[in-house]
Design an enzyme around this catalytic site. Structure first.
Site, short mmCIF file in Angstrom:
data_model
loop_
_atom_site.label_atom_id
_atom_site.label_comp_id
_atom_site.label_asym_id
_atom_site.label_seq_id
_atom_site.Cartn_x
_atom_site.Cartn_y
_atom_site.Cartn_z
N TYR A 54 0.82 -1.21 0.00
CA TYR A 54 0.00 0.00 0.00
C TYR A 54 0.86 1.27 0.00
CZ TYR A 54 -3.71 -3.20 1.61
OH TYR A 54 -4.60 -4.23 1.77
N LEU A 193 -17.56 -3.49 1.17
CA LEU A 193 -18.67 -2.77 0.54
C LEU A 193 -18.65 -2.96 -0.97
CD1 LEU A 193 -18.49 0.54 2.62
CD2 LEU A 193 -19.66 -1.62 3.17
N ILE A 231 -12.98 -4.66 7.41
CA ILE A 231 -12.02 -3.54 7.47
C ILE A 231 -12.26 -2.59 6.29
CG2 ILE A 231 -10.21 -4.63 8.85
CD1 ILE A 231 -8.83 -5.41 6.18
N LYS A 233 -12.34 0.62 3.98
CA LYS A 233 -11.56 1.85 3.83
C LYS A 233 -12.48 3.04 4.06
CE LYS A 233 -9.48 4.81 0.34
NZ LYS A 233 -9.30 5.04 -1.11
N ASN A 243 -19.58 4.05 9.09
CA ASN A 243 -19.15 2.66 9.28
C ASN A 243 -19.16 2.27 10.75
OD1 ASN A 243 -18.73 2.48 6.51
ND2 ASN A 243 -16.52 2.79 6.65
#
Length: 277
Positions: A54, A193, A231, A233, A243
């Site tokens: 990342y 999602l 998890i 983002k 969230n």
């Protein structure tokens, strides 16, 4: 309001993972990444996930350092990239990740993919050494199919605590979830999602409208009902709050059945080197 939800309201798995965390994939603007991590922690999040690939471990570490939360309260995970999965490279780059994150141990270290330099015996022996040295609290794998997971369990001296996979209402992966449960391996969902696709599905829209919440909250609540850690983002404060408030959403049997019966299937992350290709 989110500020009324205490951090200990978030359930944890048997392996100690808070079941709602912050993913940082594609959060590669250093200032934004650090601020989103800080905001998440000060809102109550206690699970932060990153990876060598990342290119944001330093920013994640800055966000942790800037938050008014003790390191011992945070479940911090990163992943070893495919190029670094040789025995010596695992040990060397894991320490480099910890240096970038500004920590002296990791709560979870994952094999990012069973690809590239990954050799089960060689790779996982290095992970086991890091575990025995106390540098990592848990060994995890990511994007492992059932056969990959079984091999890892067989050859790794340390227990395999989690398998991080793409998982959401459009890719529920029931067989793999069942296999993980058989081995007492937690399932951690990335892209929970479906990279925004859950907002466009009629069944999820109907459940969300019935509860007066967002489709994101419904998806995250559905994962929690399945015993899965999510998890997602999030960078902006509104998304972090939305969230987090999914922890207040309680789905009934009909809600879960509606989501279970979603016919659309979509895999959002599908590189050529993935084990299913």
């Amino acid at each position: 309001m989110v500020d009324e939800i205490a951090p200990d309201f978030c359930p944890t798995t048997s392996n100690g993972l808070p079941m709602l965390g912050l993913g940082t994939w594609e959060n590669d603007d250093p200032e934004q990444c650090a601020e989103s991590v800080r905001n998440a922690l000060e809102r109550g999040y206690r699970h932060i996930d990153t990876a060598q690939a990342y290119d944001n471990e330093e920013a994640v570490g800055e966000g942790i350092a800037n938050a008014d939360v003790d390191r011992e309260e945070i479940f911090l995970a990163t992943k070893i990239w495919t190029d670094n999965l040789g025995y010596e490279d695992v040990k060397e780059t894991a320490r480099e990740s910890m240096d970038r994150l500004g920590v002296d141990y990791l709560d979870m270290l994952y094999v990012h993919w069973p690809a590239g330099a990954y050799e089960p015996e060689e790779t996982l022996s290095a992970f086991s050494e890091l575990y025995d040295e106390g540098l990592i609290e848990n060994v995890g794998v990511s994007n492992f199919m059932a056969e990959d997971l079984e091999r890892a369990i067989d050859v790794c001296d340390a227990p395999i605590a989690a398998n991080q996979i793409e998982l959401h209402p459009l890719l529920p992966q029931p067989d793999l979830r069942e296999r993980c449960q058989q081995y007492d391996v937690d399932v951690v969902a990335y892209s929970p999602l479906a990279r925004g696709q859950v907002f466009n599905h009629e069944g999820l829209q109907n459940v969300a409208a019935r509860h007066g919440v967002s489709e994101a909250q419904v998806s995250l609540a559905w994962l929690r009902e399945k015993g899965v850690t999510a998890i997602p983002k999030a960078t902006g404060e509104d998304h972090l709050e939305d969230n987090w408030e999914s922890l207040l959403v309680e789905l009934d049997r009909s809600d879960v059945d509606t989501i279970d019966n979603v016919d659309d299937v979509s895999r959002e992350v599908d590189p050529s080197f993935a084990p299913w290709n």
